[in-house]
Motif scaffolding. Structure first.
Motif, mmCIF file in Angstrom:
data_model
loop_
_atom_site.group_PDB
_atom_site.id
_atom_site.type_symbol
_atom_site.label_atom_id
_atom_site.label_comp_id
_atom_site.label_asym_id
_atom_site.label_seq_id
_atom_site.Cartn_x
_atom_site.Cartn_y
_atom_site.Cartn_z
ATOM 1 N N TRP A 1 55.591 27.394 37.879
ATOM 2 C CA TRP A 1 54.562 28.256 38.490
ATOM 3 C C TRP A 1 53.212 27.646 38.150
ATOM 4 O O TRP A 1 52.715 27.803 37.035
ATOM 5 C CB TRP A 1 54.697 29.692 37.955
ATOM 6 C CG TRP A 1 53.845 30.731 38.639
ATOM 7 C CD1 TRP A 1 53.049 31.649 38.001
ATOM 8 C CD2 TRP A 1 53.708 31.010 40.026
ATOM 9 N NE1 TRP A 1 52.441 32.466 38.905
ATOM 10 C CE2 TRP A 1 52.815 32.095 40.172
ATOM 11 C CE3 TRP A 1 54.229 30.434 41.185
ATOM 12 C CZ2 TRP A 1 52.455 32.613 41.407
ATOM 13 C CZ3 TRP A 1 53.869 30.971 42.414
ATOM 14 C CH2 TRP A 1 52.996 32.045 42.507
ATOM 15 N N TYR B 1 50.168 28.173 38.833
ATOM 16 C CA TYR B 1 49.016 29.001 38.445
ATOM 17 C C TYR B 1 49.031 29.310 36.940
ATOM 18 O O TYR B 1 48.006 29.306 36.285
ATOM 19 C CB TYR B 1 48.998 30.288 39.264
ATOM 20 C CG TYR B 1 48.799 30.039 40.742
ATOM 21 C CD1 TYR B 1 47.556 29.676 41.242
ATOM 22 C CD2 TYR B 1 49.871 30.113 41.634
ATOM 23 C CE1 TYR B 1 47.376 29.413 42.590
ATOM 24 C CE2 TYR B 1 49.700 29.854 42.982
ATOM 25 C CZ TYR B 1 48.444 29.510 43.460
ATOM 26 O OH TYR B 1 48.253 29.240 44.799
ATOM 27 N N ILE C 1 47.980 26.194 35.105
ATOM 28 C CA ILE C 1 46.521 25.968 35.123
ATOM 29 C C ILE C 1 45.828 26.871 34.093
ATOM 30 O O ILE C 1 44.933 26.434 33.364
ATOM 31 C CB ILE C 1 45.951 26.216 36.542
ATOM 32 C CG1 ILE C 1 46.472 25.151 37.513
ATOM 33 C CG2 ILE C 1 44.424 26.204 36.527
ATOM 34 C CD1 ILE C 1 46.171 25.439 38.974
ATOM 35 N N ILE C 2 46.296 28.119 34.011
ATOM 36 C CA ILE C 2 45.687 29.048 33.046
ATOM 37 C C ILE C 2 45.943 28.583 31.612
ATOM 38 O O ILE C 2 45.036 28.545 30.769
ATOM 39 C CB ILE C 2 46.240 30.485 33.278
ATOM 40 C CG1 ILE C 2 45.490 31.136 34.442
ATOM 41 C CG2 ILE C 2 46.126 31.362 32.040
ATOM 42 C CD1 ILE C 2 44.027 31.443 34.178
ATOM 43 N N ILE D 1 45.215 38.226 30.000
ATOM 44 C CA ILE D 1 45.627 37.530 31.226
ATOM 45 C C ILE D 1 47.044 36.926 31.139
ATOM 46 O O ILE D 1 47.822 37.036 32.079
ATOM 47 C CB ILE D 1 44.591 36.442 31.578
ATOM 48 C CG1 ILE D 1 43.307 37.136 32.054
ATOM 49 C CG2 ILE D 1 45.098 35.494 32.656
ATOM 50 C CD1 ILE D 1 42.103 36.251 32.072
ATOM 51 N N PHE E 1 51.451 38.438 37.254
ATOM 52 C CA PHE E 1 51.251 37.264 38.110
ATOM 53 C C PHE E 1 51.518 35.955 37.356
ATOM 54 O O PHE E 1 51.899 34.949 37.963
ATOM 55 C CB PHE E 1 49.818 37.265 38.660
ATOM 56 C CG PHE E 1 49.514 36.135 39.606
ATOM 57 C CD1 PHE E 1 50.034 36.128 40.893
ATOM 58 C CD2 PHE E 1 48.707 35.068 39.219
ATOM 59 C CE1 PHE E 1 49.752 35.091 41.777
ATOM 60 C CE2 PHE E 1 48.424 34.027 40.097
ATOM 61 C CZ PHE E 1 48.948 34.041 41.378
ATOM 62 N N PHE E 2 51.284 35.965 36.058
ATOM 63 C CA PHE E 2 51.408 34.719 35.291
ATOM 64 C C PHE E 2 52.709 34.614 34.486
ATOM 65 O O PHE E 2 52.883 33.685 33.718
ATOM 66 C CB PHE E 2 50.204 34.557 34.348
ATOM 67 C CG PHE E 2 48.928 34.319 35.093
ATOM 68 C CD1 PHE E 2 48.727 33.159 35.813
ATOM 69 C CD2 PHE E 2 47.928 35.272 35.095
ATOM 70 C CE1 PHE E 2 47.560 32.945 36.527
ATOM 71 C CE2 PHE E 2 46.750 35.071 35.808
ATOM 72 C CZ PHE E 2 46.569 33.896 36.525
#
Lengths: 324, 135
Positions: B35, B37, B40-41, B90, B95-96
């Protein structure tokens, strides 16, 4: 915002959220600059990260960067109204920034800090929020974040977003009052905070949740307050220069210094510039018209009255040992 | 507390912070294909914390007085603490989340550890060096 995140919860109803939001705002504002700094240190990086997350979520929901760039809102605004709304959102912060910027260690730190955050962070925040709200078709960023699966981050943004903005405004408002009222800043902050919270709660309980009054309020701020900014720019950069004050000595506040409690030239320029530039002139961008008119009128009134040796101020305030 | 002991605490806690940042960056590479995203986080948080802890270790070498050590530590501890707060909010967001979920748990626990490290550091250096919490 809280109401949209938890529409069925009593604690998140607009009126109740206004009450506890107001209490939060008062806690750090009463402490003063250190309270504001403490909160900012804690949550500003979170906003930066959340802006990045919003942008990523926008790309994901929009089906990629290229499709995202092609999305248009269902009811697009004119560029002049868009500029006025954006200015309205930020003009209060721009006008009162000197209240916080005066704590900078060096004179150049305030403009550097301001330019960097406006040119980079603010653009980044707006891009992140814009990408997500466009992709989701949801005007509230917090609701879009929640729908996108960011969970607690959406609540944190709602709570801390209002808190960090409102406590700065309350602090600055209280500073303005202590220049002409012989009371402690903390007491003024408390009274102002209670009044503001009471009004917000009353509106919340009676008017409910709607973005329209807020947008209308931003419109008023965006049209009227740039004139105040124009007055400040004119006074600091031009009128002080005209009077021969070296740039390093301008607005250097020291105990014992005397100031006019009410600068009538400033009031006239702000009122006339704000009303004429913001509402009566029908061409151009209202925010810019208001700023330019405030700037010009202030200089004309101040310089003419100075040449005519007419005093255009009321009262006198002496800076205390505490620098207030 | 003596200066040498203060420096030892700073090196120890920020060394640990540095290690956590490196592991998070490794997790970012592991999650890249699962995933992007999340990757990246993790990468962003890892690099930022790496910079904050790494630069402290360099800056601390030149500091000789208690006050100087206190100021530098309070600055860096705030940065680490605030990024940790954002990360703790976060990283575990739906989502993550990635599969296997243990990766998300690991990354979240790093954020909590940074929160604890930052808080303890702030407490120690403000109390022992007398510098302000807001420098």
């Amino acid at each position: 915002m809280m109401h949209s995140l938890a529409p069925d919860a009593l604690w998140a109803s607009v009126g109740v959220a206004a009450l506890w939001g107001g209490l939060l705002m008062m806690t750090t504002a009463i402490v003063g600059y250190r309270g504001l700094a403490f909160l900012s240190y804690l949550v500003v990086p979170m906003f930066i990260l959340l802006a990045g997350v919003s942008f990523m979520l926008g790309i994901y929901e929009g089906g990629g960067l290229a499709p995202l760039l092609t999305i248009t809102p269902p009811e697009p605004l004119s560029i002049s109204w868009g500029v006025t709304l954006v200015v309205g959102m930020y003009i209060v912060g721009a006008v009162i920034t000197a209240d916080v910027g005066r704590y900078c260690k060096k004179p150049r730190d305030a403009p550097i800090g301001w330019v960097v955050q406006i040119m980079t962070l603010q653009v980044f925040f707006l891009l992140g929020a814009g990408a997500l709200t466009l992709a989701m078709g949801e005007p509230l960023i917090t609701k879009a974040l929640l729908a996108g699966g960011i969970g607690l981050g959406a609540y944190m943004m709602a709570v801390f977003g209002q808190w960090t903005t409102n406590d700065n405004n309350l602090y600055s408002g209280s500073l303005s009052y202590v220049t002409f009222l012989p009371v402690k800043r903390s007491l003024v902050t408390l009274i102002e905070g209670l009044i503001g919270t009471g009004v917000a709660a009353y509106l919340g309980f009676t008017a409910g949740a709607s973005l329209e009054p807020f947008e209308a309020f931003l419109g008023i701020l965006g049209r009227f307050l740039p004139a105040v900014g124009g007055v400040l720019i004119a006074d600091f950069y031009v009128f002080q220069w005209y009077r021969g004050v070296p740039i390093k000595e301008r607005y250097k506040i020291k105990p014992g210094m005397r100031f006019a409690e009410i600068n009538l030239a400033g009031w006239i320029a702000a009122l006339v510039g704000g009303i004429v530039g913001g509402w009566l002139i029908k061409v151009g961008i209202p925010a810019l018209n208001s700023l330019v008119l405030g700037f010009v009128i202030y200089l004309v009134v101040s310089i003419l009255s100075d040449k005519a040796k007419i005093r255009i101020s009321l009262g006198e305030h002496i800076i205390t040992e505490a620098g207030e | 507390m003596e200066i040498a002991k203060l420096k030892k605490i700073a090196y120890g806690s920020h060394g640990l912070s540095l290690l956590l940042a490196v592991i998070l960056i490794i997790l970012a590479f592991i999650t890249w294909s699962r995933w992007i995203y999340t990757s990246i986080i993790y990468l962003s948080i890892g690099i930022v914390q790496l910079c904050f802890s790494g630069t402290l270790l360099v800056r601390l070498r030149r500091k000789v007085t208690k006050k100087e050590i206190g100021v530098v530590n309070v600055q860096h501890s705030w940065w680490i603490l605030s990024i940790a707060l954002a990360s703790a909010v976060i990283i575990p967001a739906p989502f993550f989340r990635v599969s296997p979920i243990i990766i998300t748990y690991f990354a979240t626990s790093f954020a909590i550890l940074w929160l604890i490290l930052g808080s303890i550091n702030l407490y120690i250096f403000v109390r022992e060096t007398g510098v302000s919490l807001v420098v």
